[in-house]
Each structure stands twice: as structure tokens, then as C-alpha cells.
Design an enzyme around this catalytic site. Structure first.
Site, mmCIF file in Angstrom:
data_model
loop_
_atom_site.group_PDB
_atom_site.id
_atom_site.type_symbol
_atom_site.label_atom_id
_atom_site.label_comp_id
_atom_site.label_asym_id
_atom_site.label_seq_id
_atom_site.Cartn_x
_atom_site.Cartn_y
_atom_site.Cartn_z
ATOM 1 N N ASP A 67 3.580 4.119 -11.058
ATOM 2 C CA ASP A 67 3.448 3.186 -9.944
ATOM 3 C C ASP A 67 2.477 2.053 -10.239
ATOM 4 O OD1 ASP A 67 1.216 4.813 -9.998
ATOM 5 O OD2 ASP A 67 1.544 5.711 -8.044
ATOM 6 N N ASN A 137 -2.908 13.515 0.835
ATOM 7 C CA ASN A 137 -1.812 13.729 1.796
ATOM 8 C C ASN A 137 -0.568 14.296 1.111
ATOM 9 O OD1 ASN A 137 -0.862 11.581 0.363
ATOM 10 N ND2 ASN A 137 -0.785 10.137 2.076
ATOM 11 N N HIS A 139 0.904 13.113 -1.605
ATOM 12 C CA HIS A 139 1.820 12.168 -2.262
ATOM 13 C C HIS A 139 1.802 12.347 -3.781
ATOM 14 C CE1 HIS A 139 -1.326 8.639 -2.457
ATOM 15 N NE2 HIS A 139 -1.359 9.333 -3.572
ATOM 16 N N GLU A 144 4.618 8.344 -0.212
ATOM 17 C CA GLU A 144 3.829 8.763 0.938
ATOM 18 C C GLU A 144 4.635 9.741 1.796
ATOM 19 O OE1 GLU A 144 0.925 8.146 0.623
ATOM 20 O OE2 GLU A 144 0.321 6.055 0.747
HETATM 21 C C1 GLP Z 1 -3.013 7.265 -6.422
HETATM 22 C C2 GLP Z 1 -1.835 7.355 -7.375
HETATM 23 C C3 GLP Z 1 -1.369 8.767 -7.554
HETATM 24 C C4 GLP Z 1 -2.551 9.686 -7.816
HETATM 25 C C5 GLP Z 1 -3.494 9.624 -6.652
HETATM 26 C C6 GLP Z 1 -4.678 10.563 -6.786
HETATM 27 O O1 GLP Z 1 -2.626 7.278 -5.108
HETATM 28 N N1 GLP Z 1 -0.740 6.572 -6.928
HETATM 29 O O2 GLP Z 1 -0.441 8.820 -8.615
HETATM 30 O O3 GLP Z 1 -2.086 10.993 -7.993
HETATM 31 O O4 GLP Z 1 -3.965 8.298 -6.579
HETATM 32 O O5 GLP Z 1 -5.774 9.912 -7.333
HETATM 33 P P1 GLP Z 1 -7.117 10.605 -7.744
HETATM 34 O O6 GLP Z 1 -6.848 11.317 -9.019
HETATM 35 O O7 GLP Z 1 -8.066 9.461 -7.940
HETATM 36 O O8 GLP Z 1 -7.498 11.512 -6.651
#
Ligand code: GLP
Length: 264
Positions: A67, A137, A139, A144
């Protein structure tokens, strides 16, 4: 589904690096799906270390990131392009032509762009191993809650929770992006193998719902239950709300005994 419970963040990173290195050794031209986020930073450090030690070669690897924020140029310090460059790509030898990250600066026909991203994945032969983090959440990528479980790469509006989580990374007065381009859940489920990493107690509820809860669009990662080859790699804190921990340990012991190449 394999659930591997490790003591801490460091052990999770080490094991993830071991699994990815093993996959590249088995197939040097691996098509690797990559993820961003704090959870991934330590893992990329391990992979860079293995590369520098001469025990890992990315010269034939192709990568596809999950993404990117919409509206951020690749040079923006909070873009996922920048994250990947700083944490991984500039330290290893993935050929630049083999690197794919959704383009957050795309304008106009978003659908056509997203279809072309899917096409590139297919043209590369499909993703062999998809790395995932998880949002609080539930995702995966930026799918989402309420994302279709069959969704493909597309534009996605970010949830309030995600906007709050991300706002801390942006400067005062700087607006964080409200939309992103993300691989869909259907896209992710087509990967041959999936490795999801989660660390820390803020992920515990989402992890438990994803592994032990019903499959629901309210928790995007629960769709992974539909995939035949998923590994959840968790530290103690992220796995704290799982009710079947003892069973997961026993499954892991038997896997190591009967099908050890699942773990190498
Ligand atoms: C973002 C990314 C996700 C990732 C999430 C968790 O939202 N789009 O792919 O899994 O962050 O991030 P973190 O590892 O900083 O908690």
C-alpha cells in the site's frame, strides 16, 4: 494456520528473517510481498544484516508493496516509498526495476492504475510470500473494517482509528492523508504463502479476533482463515488474548517434527 508465539519483538524479527531468507534460498527469484509499519523495521534490519554478511542475495527477487498513501510523493518522509527506501531497499541489492510500490501521486483514473498494479503482480507470476502487519482495528494493508473479503487493489478511505494512529507521524499542522491505494483482501489471499507479524499489546485484541474469531469484514485479517498457508508470528504481548496458546505450541512442536520445511 500456524501460530508461532515468541518471547519478544527481537525473536519475532529473527524468526521472520529466517523464514524469508529460507524462502529466497529455496527460490532465488522469489516474488515477495512487502509491508511497512514499525513492526517491520527490526525485520528489515535483520534482512540487511544477512545481506551484508553475504548469506542472502536479493538480485533476482521481485517485490510488491501492499500500500501507499494517496497524495504523498515518493520523496515525502512519511510515504511508504520513503520508508522502504530508508529501511530496506537502499541497503540491499533488489534491482530497482523489480521493486513495485503503489504510486501515491497517481491522479485521474485510479481504477485503471489499480488494475495495472494487479496486472504487474500477475505478470511477475503472482506473489510467493506475502508479509503482513496488522492494524489495531484488524486491517491488513489498508483494508479497513468492512472491506470486501474479495476486494482487489483499489483506493480506500482510511478509518478514524488509522488516521489517529498515523497522525503522530506527521508534523504539527500537516494534514495526514485520508486515502490510500492498497492491495485488496482478495489480492492478498492469492499469495501462495502469508506471514503476518504482530508485536505489542496494542495488537492483542485484533490478533485474537483474526485467529480465533469468526471470519468477518469487521476484522479484515480474519479473512486469512480462508488461506491454506498462513503463519502468524507473534510476541507474547500480541498473543496474550489468544485462548488456545497451549494448542498452538503443540502444533508447532509436531510441525517441527513432521514437516520441518514449513519452518525453514
Ligand atoms: C499501516 C499499514 C499496515 C501495517 C499497519 C501497522 O496501517 N498500512 O500494512 O500493518 O500500519 O503498523 P505498525 O507496525 O506501525 O503497527
Amino acid at each position: 494456520m500456524l501460530v508461532i508465539l515468541k518471547r519478544d519483538n527481537e525473536e519475532v524479527n529473527e524468526q521472520a528473517a529466517h523464514l524469508i531468507a529460507g524462502a529466497i534460498k529455496k527460490k532465488p527469484s522469489l516474488v515477495l510481498g512487502l509491508a511497512t509499519g514499525n513492526t517491520m523495521v527490526g525485520l528489515y534490519k535483520h534482512l540487511v544484516r544477512l545481506y551484508r554478511a553475504g548469506s542472502l542475495d536479493f538480485s533476482q527477487v521481485t517485490t510488491f508493496n501492499l500500500d501507499e498513501y494517496l497524495g504523498l510523493p515518493a520523496s515525502h518522509p512519511q510515504s511508504f516509498h520513503h520508508f522502504m527506501q530508508e529501511n530496506f531497499f537502499r541497503h540491499v541489492n533488489v534491482p530497482p526495476r523489480n521493486i513495485h510500490i503503489p504510486d501515491g501521486s497517481v491522479r485521474g483514473d485510479y481504477d485503471a492504475y489499480c488494475v495495472s498494479y494487479e496486472h504487474s503482480i500477475r505478470f511477475a507470476g503472482g506473489i510467493d510470500l506475502q508479509l503482513l502487519g496488522i492494524g489495531r482495528n484488524g486491517h491488513i494493508g489498508f483494508n479497513e473494517p468492512t472491506s470486501s473479503l474479495a476486494s482487489r487493489t483499489r483506493l480506500k478511505v482510511l478509518s478514524r482509528e488509522t488516521l489517529d494512529d498515523n497522525s503522530k507521524f506527521f508534523g504539527p499542522g500537516e494534514e495526514s492523508p485520508r486515502c490510500a491505494i492498497t492491495m485488496g483482501i482478495g489480492t492478498i489471499l492469492e499469495a501462495r504463502k502469508i506471514l503476518l507479524l504482530a508485536t505489542g499489546d496494542s495488537k492483542a485484541a485484533a490478533v485474537a479476533k483474526s485467529i480465533e474469531g469468526p471470519i468477518t469484514c469487521a476484522v479484515s485479517a480474519s479473512a486469512l482463515q480462508l488461506h491454506p498457508d498462513v503463519t502468524f508470528l507473534l510476541d507474547e504481548l500480541a498473543g496474550a488474548q489468544l485462548t488456545q496458546r497451549d494448542y498452538y505450541h503443540r502444533v508447532l512442536e509436531m510441525t517441527a517434527l513432521l514437516t520441518p520445511n514449513r519452518l525453514s
